[in-house]
Scaffold this motif. Structure first.
Motif, PDB file in Angstrom:
ATOM      1  N   HIS A   1      36.373  27.310  36.372  1.00  0.00           N
ATOM      2  CA  HIS A   1      36.818  27.693  37.711  1.00  0.00           C
ATOM      3  C   HIS A   1      38.183  27.093  37.993  1.00  0.00           C
ATOM      4  O   HIS A   1      38.682  26.245  37.232  1.00  0.00           O
TER       5      HIS A   1
ATOM      6  N   CYS B   1      38.433  30.452  44.119  1.00  0.00           N
ATOM      7  CA  CYS B   1      38.566  30.439  42.664  1.00  0.00           C
ATOM      8  C   CYS B   1      39.327  31.680  42.216  1.00  0.00           C
ATOM      9  O   CYS B   1      39.243  32.729  42.843  1.00  0.00           O
TER      10      CYS B   1
ATOM     11  N   HIS C   1      33.617  35.700  40.766  1.00  0.00           N
ATOM     12  CA  HIS C   1      33.851  34.280  41.056  1.00  0.00           C
ATOM     13  C   HIS C   1      33.983  34.030  42.549  1.00  0.00           C
ATOM     14  O   HIS C   1      33.583  32.986  43.049  1.00  0.00           O
TER      15      HIS C   1
HETATM   16 CU   LIG Z   1      35.345  30.555  39.415  1.00  0.00          CU
END
Ligand SMILES: [Cu+2]
Length: 349
Positions: A150, A195, A203
């Protein structure tokens, strides 16, 4: 036609979906909140219905609420929780603010009985509302405790290597890794962070985002301040949302209205991070508000009761309630409203 397919989905059992999306979301419960045995048992009179305005809605509104303790946060606390970080003064006199954000995979109950295998910053969705003043120096240490790579990508003005995207600076932070993002708080306004690792929609939709407020040097007028991050949850990995909310928990502000004082200035920092739907909106009943797009200006663009925001858009809303009583606020997309994105202000003296 996403809406049609979603309605079909609500009326039938969840189809199997192959590919990367299924692998990514393999930990997400597949049972739909309105068609599972538990939901039907909770609302047997609706068991024969198949649309979310009938059988679906009832399972939410039968007095059940989410387990805030298990979640580790609740929508009412997040509403007025502004994190100013740890502040010290640099030798040159400037304020340095420091935060530690950690990514952690965690199951969140996003509506009564609806569990979502989330990716979070600091165990909550949205992540902490980071707040500072224009010109402060900001230092955010990011520790990745998730099983996936991330980053933290901030909106605002900063050097390229601090942008939190793959291939720049420290790029993707692997599980167990850490990095430090450091930059000046510019410009004053309402921003966000999230992210920026691919696949980006997943994400973000999994929960990795939060509000980022830079106060102007000459502070805004005192007000009852709140942050509302409009979001949604794809609980059956079909790239449409089954639950919509402001601050994650569907219907949280219906079950327990937000108390506001008559005549007092209310200021809402409104951020849209919804994935899989192109637009979102905020509509206020019984009143109109001044709207400051991105919070970067001091002159409202409009006096209105409804604003529409694309993903990543945000703005500041200000108004006063002249009358007592309960006033709804909700997305003006009726489908979002019915699936959780609605609440009440309760105005008192
Ligand atoms: Cu992520």
């Amino acid at each position: 036609m996403p809406q049609l397919s979603r309605r079909r989905l609500l009326a039938a059992s969840v189809p199997a979906i192959g590919g990367a999306a299924a692998a990514l979301h393999s930990a997400v419960p597949h049972r739909h909140p309105w068609n599972g045995a538990e939901a039907q048992a909770a609302a047997p009179e609706h068991a024969g219905h198949t649309t979310h305005s009938d059988g679906g809605h009832a399972s939410f509104r039968d007095g059940r609420t989410v387990d805030d303790r298990a979640n580790g946060f609740d929508a009412h606390t997040i509403l007025r929780d502004f994190d100013w970080g740890r502040s010290t003064r640099l030798p040159n006199g400037r304020v340095l603010r420091e935060w530690e954000l950690f990514a952690v995979d965690k199951e969140i109950e996003v509506a009564p009985g609806v569990k979502f295998a989330a990716w979070t910053y600091n165990g909550r969705i949205p992540g902490p509302t980071l707040r500072c003043r224009e010109g402060d120096r900001l230092r955010i240490t990011f520790v990745n405790g998730s099983a996936h790579p991330h980053t933290i990508h901030f909106h605002g003005i900063h050097p390229a290597e601090m942008d939190g995207v793959p291939g720049l600076g420290d790029g993707e932070i692997p599980p167990g890794g850490r990095t430090v993002y450091e930059f000046d708080a510019l410009p004053a306004g309402l921003h966000l962070y999230h992210c920026h690792v691919r696949p980006l929609a997943e994400h973000i939709a999994k929960g990795l985002y939060g509000a980022f407020i830079v106060d102007p040097k000459d502070a805004r007028e005192d007000a009852d301040e709140m942050v509302m991050v409009m979001n949604g949850f794809d609980t059956n990995f079909d790239r449409t949302n089954e639950v919509y909310a402001a601050n994650t928990i569907g219907f949280a502000y219906m079950d327990k209205p937000i108390v506001a004082k008559r005549g007092e200035l209310v200021r809402v920092y409104l951020v849209n991070v919804l994935e899989y739907d192109l637009i979102n909106s905020f509509h206020l009943h019984g009143n109109l508000f001044d709207y400051f797009p991105t919070g970067t200006g001091k002159t409202p663009s409009e006096l209105t009761d409804t604003v529409m925001l694309c993903q990543g858009q945000r703005g500041i809303l200000e108004w006063r309630f002249p009358n007592l009583g309960k006033y709804m606020f909700h997305a003006h997309q009726s489908e979002f409203t019915e699936l959780g994105w609605q609440g009440f202000f309760e105005v008192v003296d």
